[in-house]
Design a protein around this motif. Structure first.
Motif, PDB file in Angstrom:
ATOM      1  N   LEU A 154      11.034   9.567   1.874  1.00  0.00           N
ATOM      2  CA  LEU A 154      12.254   9.707   0.834  1.00  0.00           C
ATOM      3  C   LEU A 154      11.658   9.432  -0.508  1.00  0.00           C
ATOM      4  CD1 LEU A 154      15.451   8.712   2.629  1.00  0.00           C
ATOM      5  CD2 LEU A 154      15.346  10.734   1.498  1.00  0.00           C
ATOM      6  N   MET A 155      10.485   8.182  -0.457  1.00  0.00           N
ATOM      7  CA  MET A 155      10.138   7.740  -1.726  1.00  0.00           C
ATOM      8  C   MET A 155       9.222   8.522  -2.400  1.00  0.00           C
ATOM      9  SD  MET A 155      10.064   3.909  -0.504  1.00  0.00           S
ATOM     10  CE  MET A 155       8.838   3.519  -1.939  1.00  0.00           C
ATOM     11  N   GLY A 156       8.914   9.504  -1.533  1.00  0.00           N
ATOM     12  CA  GLY A 156       7.622  10.541  -2.150  1.00  0.00           C
ATOM     13  C   GLY A 156       6.206   9.602  -2.049  1.00  0.00           C
ATOM     14  N   ARG A 157       6.203   8.860  -0.920  1.00  0.00           N
ATOM     15  CA  ARG A 157       4.975   7.979  -0.689  1.00  0.00           C
ATOM     16  C   ARG A 157       4.277   8.455   0.443  1.00  0.00           C
ATOM     17  NH1 ARG A 157       5.888   7.038  -5.364  1.00  0.00           N
ATOM     18  NH2 ARG A 157       5.661   5.317  -6.479  1.00  0.00           N
ATOM     19  N   LEU A 158       4.665   9.458   1.071  1.00  0.00           N
ATOM     20  CA  LEU A 158       4.043  10.039   2.384  1.00  0.00           C
ATOM     21  C   LEU A 158       2.788  10.369   2.231  1.00  0.00           C
ATOM     22  CD1 LEU A 158       4.749  10.118   5.465  1.00  0.00           C
ATOM     23  CD2 LEU A 158       5.695  12.394   4.937  1.00  0.00           C
TER      24      LEU A 158
ATOM     25  N   MET B 106       0.946  -1.176   0.158  1.00  0.00           N
ATOM     26  CA  MET B 106       0.051  -0.056  -0.175  1.00  0.00           C
ATOM     27  C   MET B 106       0.701   1.134  -0.099  1.00  0.00           C
ATOM     28  SD  MET B 106      -3.643  -0.863   2.421  1.00  0.00           S
ATOM     29  CE  MET B 106      -2.466  -1.406   3.828  1.00  0.00           C
ATOM     30  N   VAL B 107       2.052   1.152   0.903  1.00  0.00           N
ATOM     31  CA  VAL B 107       3.081   2.219   0.467  1.00  0.00           C
ATOM     32  C   VAL B 107       3.461   2.622  -0.815  1.00  0.00           C
ATOM     33  CG1 VAL B 107       5.242   3.259   1.347  1.00  0.00           C
ATOM     34  CG2 VAL B 107       3.624   2.401   2.936  1.00  0.00           C
ATOM     35  N   VAL B 108       4.000   1.171  -1.585  1.00  0.00           N
ATOM     36  CA  VAL B 108       4.587   1.403  -2.748  1.00  0.00           C
ATOM     37  C   VAL B 108       3.405   1.708  -3.821  1.00  0.00           C
ATOM     38  CG1 VAL B 108       5.711   0.032  -4.577  1.00  0.00           C
ATOM     39  CG2 VAL B 108       6.449  -0.353  -2.119  1.00  0.00           C
ATOM     40  N   ASP B 109       2.409   1.280  -3.651  1.00  0.00           N
ATOM     41  CA  ASP B 109       1.408   1.537  -4.775  1.00  0.00           C
ATOM     42  C   ASP B 109       0.495   2.871  -4.711  1.00  0.00           C
ATOM     43  OD1 ASP B 109      -0.601   1.314  -2.995  1.00  0.00           O
ATOM     44  OD2 ASP B 109      -1.374  -0.793  -3.860  1.00  0.00           O
TER      45      ASP B 109
ATOM     46  N   GLY C  64       9.001   1.266  12.885  1.00  0.00           N
ATOM     47  CA  GLY C  64       7.824   1.925  12.088  1.00  0.00           C
ATOM     48  C   GLY C  64       8.193   3.348  11.853  1.00  0.00           C
ATOM     49  N   THR C  65       8.716   4.280  12.575  1.00  0.00           N
ATOM     50  CA  THR C  65       9.162   5.493  12.470  1.00  0.00           C
ATOM     51  C   THR C  65      10.220   5.613  11.362  1.00  0.00           C
ATOM     52  OG1 THR C  65       8.739   5.937  14.623  1.00  0.00           O
ATOM     53  CG2 THR C  65      10.076   7.676  13.429  1.00  0.00           C
ATOM     54  N   VAL C  66      11.226   4.553  11.369  1.00  0.00           N
ATOM     55  CA  VAL C  66      12.263   4.657  10.387  1.00  0.00           C
ATOM     56  C   VAL C  66      11.368   4.412   8.936  1.00  0.00           C
ATOM     57  CG1 VAL C  66      14.026   3.222   9.223  1.00  0.00           C
ATOM     58  CG2 VAL C  66      13.989   3.892  11.525  1.00  0.00           C
ATOM     59  N   SER C  67      10.426   3.563   8.942  1.00  0.00           N
ATOM     60  CA  SER C  67       9.754   3.265   7.738  1.00  0.00           C
ATOM     61  C   SER C  67       8.894   4.327   7.111  1.00  0.00           C
ATOM     62  CB  SER C  67       8.661   2.092   7.684  1.00  0.00           C
ATOM     63  OG  SER C  67       7.672   2.360   8.647  1.00  0.00           O
ATOM     64  N   LEU C  68       8.656   5.270   7.991  1.00  0.00           N
ATOM     65  CA  LEU C  68       7.889   6.566   7.799  1.00  0.00           C
ATOM     66  C   LEU C  68       8.921   7.379   7.119  1.00  0.00           C
ATOM     67  CD1 LEU C  68       5.180   7.964   8.277  1.00  0.00           C
ATOM     68  CD2 LEU C  68       6.232   9.068  10.553  1.00  0.00           C
ATOM     69  N   TYR C  69      10.373   7.643   7.532  1.00  0.00           N
ATOM     70  CA  TYR C  69      10.907   8.614   6.892  1.00  0.00           C
ATOM     71  C   TYR C  69      11.550   7.661   5.491  1.00  0.00           C
ATOM     72  CZ  TYR C  69      11.761  11.640  10.740  1.00  0.00           C
ATOM     73  OH  TYR C  69      11.648  12.592  11.536  1.00  0.00           O
ATOM     74  N   VAL C  70      11.624   6.583   5.389  1.00  0.00           N
ATOM     75  CA  VAL C  70      11.678   5.937   4.253  1.00  0.00           C
ATOM     76  C   VAL C  70      10.568   6.144   3.143  1.00  0.00           C
ATOM     77  CG1 VAL C  70      11.977   3.798   2.803  1.00  0.00           C
ATOM     78  CG2 VAL C  70      13.257   4.227   5.196  1.00  0.00           C
ATOM     79  N   ALA C  71       9.509   6.311   3.546  1.00  0.00           N
ATOM     80  CA  ALA C  71       8.488   6.560   2.722  1.00  0.00           C
ATOM     81  C   ALA C  71       8.414   7.947   2.201  1.00  0.00           C
ATOM     82  CB  ALA C  71       7.014   6.492   3.359  1.00  0.00           C
TER      83      ALA C  71
ATOM     84  N   TRP D  85      -1.389   4.333   0.645  1.00  0.00           N
ATOM     85  CA  TRP D  85      -1.162   4.970   1.871  1.00  0.00           C
ATOM     86  C   TRP D  85      -1.304   6.569   1.518  1.00  0.00           C
ATOM     87  CZ3 TRP D  85       2.237   7.696   5.080  1.00  0.00           C
ATOM     88  CH2 TRP D  85       1.846   7.429   6.465  1.00  0.00           C
ATOM     89  N   ARG D  86      -0.665   7.057   0.437  1.00  0.00           N
ATOM     90  CA  ARG D  86      -0.570   8.400   0.327  1.00  0.00           C
ATOM     91  C   ARG D  86      -1.886   9.090  -0.042  1.00  0.00           C
ATOM     92  NH1 ARG D  86       2.964  12.515  -1.067  1.00  0.00           N
ATOM     93  NH2 ARG D  86       2.119  13.977  -2.428  1.00  0.00           N
TER      94      ARG D  86
END
Length: 311
Positions: free
Chosen positions: A307-311, A236-239, A298-305, A242-243
């Motif tokens: 960076l990916m522009g998926r926030l 859901m983050v990648v596609d 979970g917070t690290v994954s938030l920062y990764v998302a 989630w955004r």
């Protein structure tokens, strides 16, 4: 000695739920509330759920039923319809699914805590669940255990408890009802956490599970600790799902900006910047917003998302 004599309103969104209604309503009857007002919005295409409700209620004198046909637009709109069309006569209001089981002290524990909060402050009680199978047998799993104190900075990016665990006071109910006049959120439980925490209210997360959460093929949202569930969240983050969820909630928060505290408004504004800037700018604004998830990973994954522009 029983220290709860309060009435309770239960808001239930149903959909072809006749199979499990009996045990769920029986568990309502075993609660310590003096009288229970069960308000149902039913999205079923047949009359079976309605007929089962009326038949079950006849044998449970402490529960009165208010039934209405639902909007037929999915579970989020069904719960929104419940909130918009209900004017509770009780001080305390709970959400319920149609197929779970409440342990006998669920109402007592939630209302005892709610009664300690100032009545004018929105207050929301929620907590963990224990998983059961289709037949009601314990399958040895609990929903995730969260240890950090609930806060708006967490609510923006994480839902910590299911609606089937939630009980609120009238102040929280009124906030939620006003906030949903224009559109439905992604889910009623996540939105309840967002609005109560964002409006200066208090949220209690009970680490002791008091709801038995039935897992079966008809669940719209099941338990979320399995590897399959985690993989689904990553997809859901990648596609972009989630955004899009964040888009929905930010739009709703902008519609209700006057209900948020100044601190919540500042957090929201920084979070919005974090979704629009260049990669390094996104990280800076995300840090400034102060948002976090319940675990470090979970917070690290938030920062990764981010960076990916998926926030």
């Amino acid at each position: 000695m029983n220290d709860v004599s309060d009435d309770l309103t239960i808001l239930m969104a149903s959909y072809e739920g006749e199979e499990f209604l009996g045990p769920q309503i029986e568990s309502f009857a075993n609660q310590d509330a003096t009288n229970i007002h069960l308000v149902v919005s039913d999205d079923s295409k047949s009359d079976r759920t309605r007929n089962a409700l009326y038949q079950i209620i006849q044998s449970v004198p402490k529960i009165d039923l208010q039934y209405a046909a639902g909007p037929q637009k999915g579970f989020a709109e069904n719960f929104r319809s419940l909130l918009l069309n209900c004017t509770p006569k009780t001080d305390f209001i709970a959400f319920s699914d149609q197929d779970d089981i409440w342990l006998a002290d669920k109402t007592q524990r939630s209302i005892n805590w709610l009664r300690k909060q100032p009545s004018h402050v929105p207050a929301l009680y929620c907590g963990r669940t224990r998983m059961i199978d289709r037949e009601g047998h314990d399958i040895g799993r609990l929903s995730p255990l969260f240890s950090r104190v609930p806060a708006f900075e967490n609510a923006l990016v994480q839902s910590i408890a299911g609606g089937n665990t939630m009980t609120m006071n009238r102040a929280a109910f009124d906030i939620l009802k006003r906030s949903l006049s224009r559109a439905a959120p992604v889910s009623h439980d996540w939105w309840a956490y967002i609005m109560v925490s964002g409006s200066g209210g208090v949220v209690k997360y009970d680490q002791e599970p008091l709801t038995l959460y039935r897992q079966h093929g008809g669940n719209l949202i099941g338990e979320n600790r399995s590897y399959l569930a985690r993989a689904a969240r990553l997809r859901m983050v990648v596609d972009g799902t989630w955004r899009r969820w964040q888009d929905r909630h930010i739009e709703l928060l902008d519609d209700n900006i006057e209900q948020l505290t100044s601190e919540a408004r500042a957090t929201l504004q920084s979070f919005k910047h974090a979704r629009l800037r260049s990669p390094l700018g996104r990280l800076n604004w995300l840090r400034q917003s102060g948002v976090w998830r319940q675990t470090r990973a979970g917070t690290v994954s938030l920062y990764v998302a981010s960076l990916m522009g998926r926030l």
